[in-house]
Each structure stands twice: as C-alpha cells, then as structure tokens.
Design a protein around this motif. Structure first.
Motif: not given
Length: 351
Positions: A6-8, A195-196, A272-274, A279-280
């Motif tokens: 979760a560091a992103s 982030a990915i 991946s966009a979702a 998340r961010y």
C-alpha cells in the motif's frame, strides 16, 4: 527492494506536490486547437505547405475551415504533400516489452512518413532492458540518426517506458547529445513511477505470479519470467525517485508531456484503470496515472478525450503481411542488440 504494501498510496502523484517538479505550463488548449486543425482535411499540412511556399500563416487560414474528418484524418494520406520534409529527424522510442507487441508504433511511423518526415522506430531500445542500459544504447542510436539524416537535429518521442529511457539518455549523456537533440516528447510515460508496477511487485509471492503470467503472455519457458521483472521494477516509485535524484532531465532539452485517461468499459485496460481510480482516486490510462506522467518543467498536454495506454500506438487493423513484417523487424532487432552488446563489452574493456 520495492515499496511495502500500500505504499503507492503515499507515492502516487509525488511529482505534483512540489513546485520544482511540476510542469512549467499547461499546453492543452494549444494542443486541442492543433488537433482540431489536424482533423480537418489539409488543415495542418495545408498551413505548413503555405508557409514553405512563402505564403505565411495566413495562407492556411482557409484550409482549416470545413467539416472535420474525425480521428480518421490521422490515418489518411494528405493532399498537401511532404510538409515535414525540412524538419528534424524523429526517433520513436517504444516502451516495456515492445518487441512482443505486433506493429507497435507502426501507425505513428506511417503517419509521419506520409508527411515527408525523416522518422524511424528505435531498434536500440530493448523492451527487456534496464533504464540505464537503454539510455546508453539510445545515445549511440541518436548520434547515428543525426549523421544518417545529414546532420538534422533529432526529436525523441517516447511512449510509456520509452519516454523514461529517452529522458535518461539525455540526462546521462547530456554532453554528447546537447547539440544534436532538439527536444523530447513523452506520451503516457510513467515518469514519476507507476502504481501498477509498484503494487504488482509489492509482495514476493505476487512478483512470482507476475513472472508466471509474463511467461504465459510472451511464451517463455517455465522459470524464465523472472528475468522480465527488473525493467518493471525500474518503474516503481522508489526506483524512479532514486534515479531522478541523480539524473533529472537537463533544462536545456525542451519537453512536452502528453497523457490521457480511460473510463471506457470496452477498453482492454478497463480493470486496471478502475483499480487505480478506486484505490487511489486517480485517473489513468490503465497503466499510467495522469499525475505521474508529467516531466518537471515540461509543457503538459492533459488530453481530455477517451484514450487508454494502447489506443494511440497500435494500428486499427493488423494484416498477415504486417505480422510478417513485424517478425522480420524483430529478427533484425535481435541481431542489432547482439552488435550493441558486443560494442558495450568492447567499450568496457577499453575503459
């Protein structure tokens, strides 16, 4: 190492938090105006041809009017002729694992060629190599293109990791390239990190799964996928922050950074966009968050239309002839990488 879990959340968008690492100004409005003109038959090329003929900018005013041709205007030959012939040479730099994607950047190359541009897709940049290795290979290729084009200046256009590699070449080989390179354009480039990439490599067990997935994706033997992880690791926030502390893009090289986003459920990268959005709370093209895609000091083009990470770099249709051409180009590229490796080894021995 890479970020802990979760560091992103604390790293994504880090470039935008400090004035020194923000874009110099927003060029989106200017870009949109040029795009509208390009979508009108003869719009851009007509103006350029008029200026070359001595008519000045006003000669093209009438050419930019009329019904727009839509995005198809980018793929159709122009009647105005080779309007870009007298310009610089262009080097298109592909991104991560580019050699595995059929006809990657071919549509862009064709579009430039139809307008008379001196353009090539990089054969020195290795989609499996580290940023530093590609920077050295690109520096040599840039010099070769400059000489082969009769001394033209070179504009670098890097897509995705290709933008990082191109910027690294300018930062690590500034003295060699300062009088050769006119500028850099990054397109959907994770300049600040991804982030990915960071999240995929956050756990050793997850990294093992990524390696296995890569083996299936590109047809590698079992256990061979782990050698593809280092270039992904170069895109994590920790690696990018460390690299940019040592090798920021020199201010002498003008830079334009274009990025886009997708919300389309039809996109290949919809999931991946979702993920990045939920998340961010950040917009992304499915692989690169917009907040990570601007080189400090650049002119930022924040494209507002729907476009994922793949839309602008792959042909709409791929024929069997194109696939055969792609195989031939890959074979030639593998041979060139052998020559490059031999040259690098010779240089190291001399040093």
């Amino acid at each position: 190492g890479v970020e802990p879990p979760a560091a992103s959340r604390g790293s994504i968008g880090w470039l935008l938090r400090h004035s020194a690492t923000q874009a110099a100004w927003d060029g989106t409005e200017r870009f949109d105006a040029l795009l509208r003109r390009a979508q009108t038959p003869g719009g851009v090329d007509g103006v350029l041809s008029g200026e070359e003929a001595g008519g000045g900018a006003s000669s093209g005013a009438g050419a930019s009017s009329g019904a727009g041709a839509g995005a198809a205007a980018f793929y159709a030959p122009r009647s105005a002729g080779p309007a870009m012939k007298q310009g610089p040479a262009y080097l298109l730099v592909p991104g991560l694992f580019g050699q595995y994607y059929p006809c990657y950047l071919w549509n862009v190359r064709t579009h430039f060629q139809e307008r008379g541009a001196d353009v090539r897709i990089s054969t020195a940049a290795d989609g499996e190599a580290s940023v530093g290795a590609n920077a050295a290979a690109l520096a040599r290729e840039i010099v070769e293109l400059h000489e082969a084009s009769g001394g033209k200046e070179v504009v670098l256009i890097g897509h995705s990791k290709g933008g990082i590699d191109a910027a690294a070449a300018l930062a690590m080989h500034e003295t060699q390239l300062s009088s050769i390179v006119r500028g850099l354009i990054t397109v959907q480039c994770p300049y600040g990190g991804s982030a990915i990439a960071a999240d995929l490599l956050a756990f050793p067990a997850l990294a093992d799964l990524v390696a296995k997935a890569l083996e299936l994706l590109v047809g590698l033997p079992s256990g061979d996928g782990r050698r593809l992880l280092p270039p992904i690791r170069d895109l994590t926030y920790r690696r990018r922050q460390s690299f940019l502390q040592r090798f920021p893009l020199p201010a002498r090289f003008p830079c334009v950074s274009m990025h886009s986003s997708t919300r389309s459920k039809a996109s290949f990268l919809a999931l991946s966009a979702a993920y990045v959005r939920r998340r961010y709370n950040q917009a992304s093209d499915g692989l690169v968050a917009c907040c990570d895609a601007e080189v400090p000091g650049c002119v930022a083009v924040r494209f507002t239309g729907e476009q994922d990470h793949c839309d602008c770099v792959f042909p709409r249709k791929v024929t069997s002839e194109m696939l055969e051409g792609h195989r031939a180009e890959c074979a030639a590229q593998v041979e060139q990488w052998g020559v490059i490796a031999d040259a690098a080894t010779a240089d190291a021995k001399m040093a």
